[in-house]
Design an enzyme around this catalytic site. Sequence first.
Site, PDB file in Angstrom:
ATOM      1  N   LEU A  10       0.811  -1.222   0.000  1.00  0.00           N
ATOM      2  CA  LEU A  10       0.000   0.000   0.000  1.00  0.00           C
ATOM      3  C   LEU A  10       0.841   1.268   0.000  1.00  0.00           C
ATOM      4  O   LEU A  10       0.526   2.235   0.675  1.00  0.00           O
ATOM      5  CB  LEU A  10      -0.957  -0.017   1.194  1.00  0.00           C
ATOM      6  N   ALA A  76       9.272  -4.751  -8.099  1.00  0.00           N
ATOM      7  CA  ALA A  76       9.533  -5.927  -8.938  1.00  0.00           C
ATOM      8  C   ALA A  76      10.743  -6.669  -8.388  1.00  0.00           C
ATOM      9  O   ALA A  76      11.555  -6.104  -7.646  1.00  0.00           O
ATOM     10  CB  ALA A  76       9.799  -5.472 -10.371  1.00  0.00           C
ATOM     11  N   SER A 128      -0.209   1.628 -16.121  1.00  0.00           N
ATOM     12  CA  SER A 128       0.472   2.878 -16.454  1.00  0.00           C
ATOM     13  C   SER A 128      -0.370   4.071 -16.056  1.00  0.00           C
ATOM     14  O   SER A 128      -1.592   4.017 -16.078  1.00  0.00           O
ATOM     15  CB  SER A 128       0.787   2.961 -17.942  1.00  0.00           C
ATOM     16  N   LYS A 182       3.532  -3.599 -21.419  1.00  0.00           N
ATOM     17  CA  LYS A 182       3.828  -2.453 -20.537  1.00  0.00           C
ATOM     18  C   LYS A 182       5.286  -2.022 -20.693  1.00  0.00           C
ATOM     19  O   LYS A 182       5.598  -0.830 -20.709  1.00  0.00           O
ATOM     20  CB  LYS A 182       3.535  -2.823 -19.076  1.00  0.00           C
ATOM     21  N   HIS A 185       5.573  -0.170 -23.861  1.00  0.00           N
ATOM     22  CA  HIS A 185       4.946   1.142 -23.611  1.00  0.00           C
ATOM     23  C   HIS A 185       5.967   2.091 -22.979  1.00  0.00           C
ATOM     24  O   HIS A 185       6.136   3.223 -23.411  1.00  0.00           O
ATOM     25  CB  HIS A 185       3.731   0.968 -22.687  1.00  0.00           C
ATOM     26  N   ASN A 186       6.656   1.601 -21.956  1.00  0.00           N
ATOM     27  CA  ASN A 186       7.642   2.458 -21.285  1.00  0.00           C
ATOM     28  C   ASN A 186       8.795   2.816 -22.220  1.00  0.00           C
ATOM     29  O   ASN A 186       9.303   3.935 -22.180  1.00  0.00           O
ATOM     30  CB  ASN A 186       8.179   1.776 -20.032  1.00  0.00           C
ATOM     31  N   GLU A 189       7.647   5.468 -24.384  1.00  0.00           N
ATOM     32  CA  GLU A 189       7.606   6.692 -23.561  1.00  0.00           C
ATOM     33  C   GLU A 189       8.996   7.357 -23.521  1.00  0.00           C
ATOM     34  O   GLU A 189       9.112   8.571 -23.679  1.00  0.00           O
ATOM     35  CB  GLU A 189       7.136   6.288 -22.159  1.00  0.00           C
ATOM     36  N   ARG A 287      19.965   9.241 -22.220  1.00  0.00           N
ATOM     37  CA  ARG A 287      19.883   9.414 -20.757  1.00  0.00           C
ATOM     38  C   ARG A 287      21.191   8.984 -20.105  1.00  0.00           C
ATOM     39  O   ARG A 287      21.698   9.659 -19.200  1.00  0.00           O
ATOM     40  CB  ARG A 287      18.733   8.579 -20.185  1.00  0.00           C
TER      41      ARG A 287
HETATM   42  P1  NDP Z   1       7.286   0.756  -4.050  1.00  0.00           P
HETATM   43  O1  NDP Z   1       7.782   0.148  -5.277  1.00  0.00           O
HETATM   44  O2  NDP Z   1       8.084   1.792  -3.369  1.00  0.00           O
HETATM   45  O3  NDP Z   1       6.988  -0.421  -2.992  1.00  0.00           O
HETATM   46  C1  NDP Z   1       6.685  -0.181  -1.650  1.00  0.00           C
HETATM   47  C2  NDP Z   1       5.654  -1.178  -1.159  1.00  0.00           C
HETATM   48  O4  NDP Z   1       6.127  -2.511  -1.299  1.00  0.00           O
HETATM   49  C3  NDP Z   1       5.371  -0.978   0.293  1.00  0.00           C
HETATM   50  O5  NDP Z   1       4.014  -1.316   0.499  1.00  0.00           O
HETATM   51  C4  NDP Z   1       6.292  -1.989   0.934  1.00  0.00           C
HETATM   52  O6  NDP Z   1       5.881  -2.417   2.221  1.00  0.00           O
HETATM   53  C5  NDP Z   1       6.183  -3.125  -0.007  1.00  0.00           C
HETATM   54  N1  NDP Z   1       7.323  -4.031   0.046  1.00  0.00           N
HETATM   55  C6  NDP Z   1       8.590  -3.759  -0.332  1.00  0.00           C
HETATM   56  N2  NDP Z   1       9.370  -4.849  -0.161  1.00  0.00           N
HETATM   57  C7  NDP Z   1       8.584  -5.810   0.323  1.00  0.00           C
HETATM   58  C8  NDP Z   1       8.811  -7.162   0.699  1.00  0.00           C
HETATM   59  N3  NDP Z   1      10.021  -7.724   0.575  1.00  0.00           N
HETATM   60  N4  NDP Z   1       7.763  -7.862   1.192  1.00  0.00           N
HETATM   61  C9  NDP Z   1       6.561  -7.300   1.315  1.00  0.00           C
HETATM   62  N5  NDP Z   1       6.273  -6.031   0.951  1.00  0.00           N
HETATM   63  C10 NDP Z   1       7.281  -5.311   0.472  1.00  0.00           C
HETATM   64  O7  NDP Z   1       5.794   1.320  -4.251  1.00  0.00           O
HETATM   65  P2  NDP Z   1       5.086   2.040  -5.482  1.00  0.00           P
HETATM   66  O8  NDP Z   1       3.699   2.212  -5.040  1.00  0.00           O
HETATM   67  O9  NDP Z   1       5.840   3.217  -5.973  1.00  0.00           O
HETATM   68  O10 NDP Z   1       5.151   0.957  -6.656  1.00  0.00           O
HETATM   69  C11 NDP Z   1       4.590  -0.336  -6.535  1.00  0.00           C
HETATM   70  C12 NDP Z   1       4.818  -1.105  -7.808  1.00  0.00           C
HETATM   71  O11 NDP Z   1       4.158  -0.431  -8.863  1.00  0.00           O
HETATM   72  C13 NDP Z   1       6.277  -1.233  -8.243  1.00  0.00           C
HETATM   73  O12 NDP Z   1       6.491  -2.503  -8.813  1.00  0.00           O
HETATM   74  C14 NDP Z   1       6.415  -0.160  -9.285  1.00  0.00           C
HETATM   75  O13 NDP Z   1       7.446  -0.444 -10.219  1.00  0.00           O
HETATM   76  C15 NDP Z   1       5.053  -0.212  -9.931  1.00  0.00           C
HETATM   77  N6  NDP Z   1       4.623   0.982 -10.625  1.00  0.00           N
HETATM   78  C16 NDP Z   1       4.897   2.212 -10.129  1.00  0.00           C
HETATM   79  C17 NDP Z   1       4.483   3.346 -10.814  1.00  0.00           C
HETATM   80  C18 NDP Z   1       4.764   4.674 -10.259  1.00  0.00           C
HETATM   81  O14 NDP Z   1       4.444   5.661 -10.950  1.00  0.00           O
HETATM   82  N7  NDP Z   1       5.298   4.766  -9.065  1.00  0.00           N
HETATM   83  C19 NDP Z   1       3.741   3.254 -12.079  1.00  0.00           C
HETATM   84  C20 NDP Z   1       3.434   1.917 -12.459  1.00  0.00           C
HETATM   85  C21 NDP Z   1       3.881   0.846 -11.771  1.00  0.00           C
HETATM   86  P3  NDP Z   1       6.350  -1.603   3.532  1.00  0.00           P
HETATM   87  O15 NDP Z   1       5.388  -0.467   3.662  1.00  0.00           O
HETATM   88  O16 NDP Z   1       6.196  -2.615   4.606  1.00  0.00           O
HETATM   89  O17 NDP Z   1       7.752  -1.174   3.312  1.00  0.00           O
END
Ligand code: NDP
Length: 477
Positions: A10, A76, A128, A182, A185-186, A189, A287
């Site tokens: 979350l 990821a 996205s 996806k 797409h990136n 982008e 980049r």
């Molecule tokens: P992050 O990638 O920063 O991930 C943080 C979340 O992952 C937190 O809820 C964290 O929990 C949890 N987490 C991290 N490591 C673990 C683990 N080992 N076990 C369990 N939970 C874990 O969050 P974002 O919301 O930025 O992105 C989420 C995903 O969406 C990523 O894969 C990202 O690449 C993708 N994404 C992001 C976009 C963007 O614009 N940011 C756009 C499209 C896709 P805790 O709170 O406990 O640390």
Amino acid sequence: AKAEIGVSGLATMGRNLARNLARHGHVVAVHNRSAQRMRDLVENFSDEGTFVGAESAQDFVDALERPRRIVLMVPAGAATDAVIDEFVPLLEQGDVIIDAGNAHFLDTRRREKALSEKGLNFVGMGVSGGEEGALNGPSIMPGGPKEAYDALGPLLEDIAAKVDGEPCCTHIGADGAGHFVKMVHNGIEYADMQLIAEAYDLLRKGLGLDPAAIADTFRQWNQGRLDSYLIEITTEVLSHVDADSGKPFVDVVADEAEQKGTGRWTVQNALELGVPVTGIGEAVFARSLSGNRALRDAARGLPGTSGAVLEGAAAEGFADDIEQALYASKIVAYAQGFNQIQAGAAEYDWSIDLGHVAAIWRGGCIIRARFLDEITAAYRRDPALPTLLTDTSFSEALAGAQDSWRRVVSVAAQLGIPSPGFSSALAYYDALRADRLPAALIQGQRDFFGAHTYRRTDREGTFHTLWAEDGRPQEQR
Ligand code: NDP
């Protein structure tokens, strides 16, 4: 009542996706490794819909109706595997795990295979639109088994962006197809952003315009065929004045572009598939170059023209030429990206409707643009189109852009303004349309030093020339 769907992870993306689901009237179970994030979400946003907060993975699984639908929004790689491993023992036949993070499609293929052997459905889903999209309507690219989409599709289509009443979400194809699309797409982008940046640089250094004037130019272009989210935010960024220094924002930002890796993945895969995505490649390399401070410092001040701008008659119409070059180069970059999807589908055995892919990119995502309608139309006219460049509407646009495009590339070279995106796009176009390519010479060189053999234009067979002997070709059997 049990929750229809659950979101685990979350941070920004997961929280916003959960809120989007709740706002559409779905009961959403929410879970996070550290429970505080979950409690904050329930506390702050319960007025938007119904959340069921789960302190533990077991509570989370218990809160969901069957078959369970669990959306993961974590980084990821290892984190995604860790979360999957935690949930799998708690799940039952037919439950669906949806990985909405930016996984590499090969990881998704691996996970899908492993989970399907356990009777679980795994959906790798590209999302996205960043945090704003996740909340208000992203473009959604789910892969995985068709049956999983049947159970999931209505929910996803509900929260996706809508264009002309159509949801920007469709089942892309089996296993890793969604994450693959996806990824491309990136990559596109990256290419689109690089081309816009080059247009800016040419307006700035070639015509001597200031950022505010360039913002006006882009604003005007955004009224026409270049109408897109990326051009729109470009006008915002260029008109922004830094509050601390009072200078244009672009002039106080370090000129070193960063990247998180999906562009690189796209190019790596394109190399594997043998698909020339020069636009994406140049964008990724540009980049990297910008970020290589040591290299740039070492080379700064090498001889070349600098500071000269076009004046008088030479400047006339040059901004319009840049618009033409930008549009033409953009067509090339997208054509290359769609060719990569076509090649990926053939290689990994997916059936992907390219027109539909363009259609779901029209809203929610970063490359959303009016232009994508043209791509959908092109693939509706001919689903097996070998390249978008030969579709009537695009070939006409390229014909119209010709003179301007060539002028922009040559002026850029003369003034010493780097434009790898524009010039490589033009080179790609010229190479594709050429009658003969110097590849013939390369074949000769290969045969000369390595007896690698060649084929001929005038007869069938494989030949090797006896270079060191009588210079005559010998047919190889
Ligand atoms: P992050 O990638 O920063 O991930 C943080 C979340 O992952 C937190 O809820 C964290 O929990 C949890 N987490 C991290 N490591 C673990 C683990 N080992 N076990 C369990 N939970 C874990 O969050 P974002 O919301 O930025 O992105 C989420 C995903 O969406 C990523 O894969 C990202 O690449 C993708 N994404 C992001 C976009 C963007 O614009 N940011 C756009 C499209 C896709 P805790 O709170 O406990 O640390």
